[in-house]
Design an enzyme around this catalytic site. Structure first.
Site, PDB file in Angstrom:
ATOM      1  N   ASP A  49     -10.723   3.687   1.122  1.00 61.23           N
ATOM      2  CA  ASP A  49     -11.144   3.112   2.409  1.00 61.23           C
ATOM      3  C   ASP A  49     -12.026   4.077   3.216  1.00 61.23           C
ATOM      4  O   ASP A  49     -13.075   3.693   3.732  1.00 61.23           O
ATOM      5  CB  ASP A  49      -9.918   2.718   3.251  1.00 61.23           C
ATOM      6  CG  ASP A  49      -9.357   1.367   2.846  1.00 61.23           C
ATOM      7  OD1 ASP A  49     -10.109   0.543   2.291  1.00 61.23           O
ATOM      8  OD2 ASP A  49      -8.153   1.134   3.099  1.00 61.23           O
ATOM      9  N   LYS A 101       0.819  -1.227   0.000  1.00 61.73           N
ATOM     10  CA  LYS A 101       0.000   0.000   0.000  1.00 61.73           C
ATOM     11  C   LYS A 101       0.848   1.269   0.000  1.00 61.73           C
ATOM     12  O   LYS A 101       0.454   2.277  -0.580  1.00 61.73           O
ATOM     13  CB  LYS A 101      -0.951  -0.010   1.200  1.00 61.73           C
ATOM     14  CG  LYS A 101      -2.092  -1.007   1.049  1.00 61.73           C
ATOM     15  CD  LYS A 101      -3.053  -0.919   2.212  1.00 61.73           C
ATOM     16  CE  LYS A 101      -4.470  -1.016   1.725  1.00 61.73           C
ATOM     17  NZ  LYS A 101      -5.467  -0.817   2.756  1.00 61.73           N
TER      18      LYS A 101
END
Ligand code: NAP
Length: 287
Positions: A112, A75
């Site tokens: 997210d 990430k």
């Protein structure tokens, strides 16, 4: 229910890269989305070793993939391989979605936080605007949630975490409304989020509860980011007190919706994605 679709000569690829990635639910969610939207795409999970994410980005660029989801350990690493990084991915230092913009540039983004807020609104009908929110935990998920709650207009975002330095780092993402707090302050919160792994199935702390639920107001709502099990010990306790609560499935589904929209310019039906992932989790059993 899964719908089998033919793979054709025109089928385009989307993928999640990570290591490990075998247990990812993203293939279930995104293939349900391709099927429901009638888009000729297929989504696979690619185990990519740490340090190798550039290869995947190059493949996406060269072979006209729809895009990629990104999970651990890539990430952060993926940030440096993108042509453009969105402000939210830059602030979080974390990419969970890679897509191509209209000019063909590779964009690193993070869905997210928007997925969390969308899931809170659609599942519990809670708009964080003007509310006092508390986030327990200060890791990657907590940071995305803190930032998104502030962006959505929360009056204050309290961050309660074991490690004070990480709590301060998460609070700094709260747009001036993030505050490092202590568990006693949970009584102030309208919305309480568990962003720790306490209560997660198949872990040492599967039976653990992250905070004292007696501290919560009776009108508070609780969001546990864990989705396996569907009902954590925390959720069972707060529901037994009559509080409204949700698990992490709405966030999981809505962050995927955001990714799919970026890849295809199409919004998939949330209920189909939710049903697909619920079936997959049921098939895995309780642990
Ligand atoms: P992470 O980066 O490892 O952060 C975990 C956080 O939990 C840290 O702040 C850590 O505190 C705290 N913590 C861990 N063990 C603890 C313990 N025994 N007691 C107290 N605090 C503890 O993890 P993450 O990626 O943010 O994920 C957190 C949770 O969110 C996981 O359950 C994950 O499955 C869930 N999640 C859900 C979604 C979704 O779509 N629903 C998406 C992402 C994550 P310290 O800082 O003090 O170490």
């Amino acid at each position: 229910m899964s719908v089998s679709r033919p793979v054709t000569g025109a089928t385009r690829l989307a993928a999640v890269i990570g290591k490990p990635v075998r247990h990812s639910l993203s293939p279930v969610i995104h293939n349900a989305a391709f099927g429901a939207c009638g888009i000729d795409g297929v989504y696979v999970a690619l185990p990519v070793e740490p340090g190798q994410s550039l290869l995947a980005i190059q493949a996406m660029r060269a072979f006209d993939w729809f895009g990629m989801s990104v999970t651990m350990p890539h990430k952060h690493e993926v940030l440096e391989h993108c042509d453009i990084v969105t402000p939210i991915a830059d602030r979080l230092g974390s990419v969970n979605c890679v897509f191509r913009d209209a000019d063909g540039a590779i964009v690193g983004d993070n869905t997210d936080g928007e997925g969390f807020v969308a899931g809170l609104q659609s599942d519990l009908d809670v708009d964080p605007r003007g509310l006092c929110c508390a986030v327990v935990g200060a890791g990657g998920a907590a940071k995305a949630v803190v930032s998104a709650l502030a962006e959505a207009g929360a009056a204050q975002v309290l961050i309660i975490n074991r490690n004070p330095d990480r709590a301060a780092a998460a609070a700094s993402l709260g747009g001036g409304r993030g505050v490092v707090a202590v568990p006693e302050q949970l009584v102030e919160a309208d919305v309480v989020v568990n962003a720790t792994p306490l209560g997660m199935a198949s872990t040492d702390h599967a039976s653990a509860v992250p905070f004292d639920v007696a501290a919560l107001r009776p009108d508070a709502v609780v969001s546990d980011l864990i989705y396996h099990p569907a009902e954590t010990p925390l959720l069972a306790l707060v529901r037994s007190r009559g509080l409204r609560a949700q698990n992490g499935l709405p966030m999981l589904v809505h962050q995927a919706v955001g990714q799919f929209e970026r890849w295809t310019a199409t919004t998939p039906p949330v209920e189909v994605l939710h049903a697909a992932v619920t079936d997959a989790l049921d098939a895995r059993g309780p642990t």
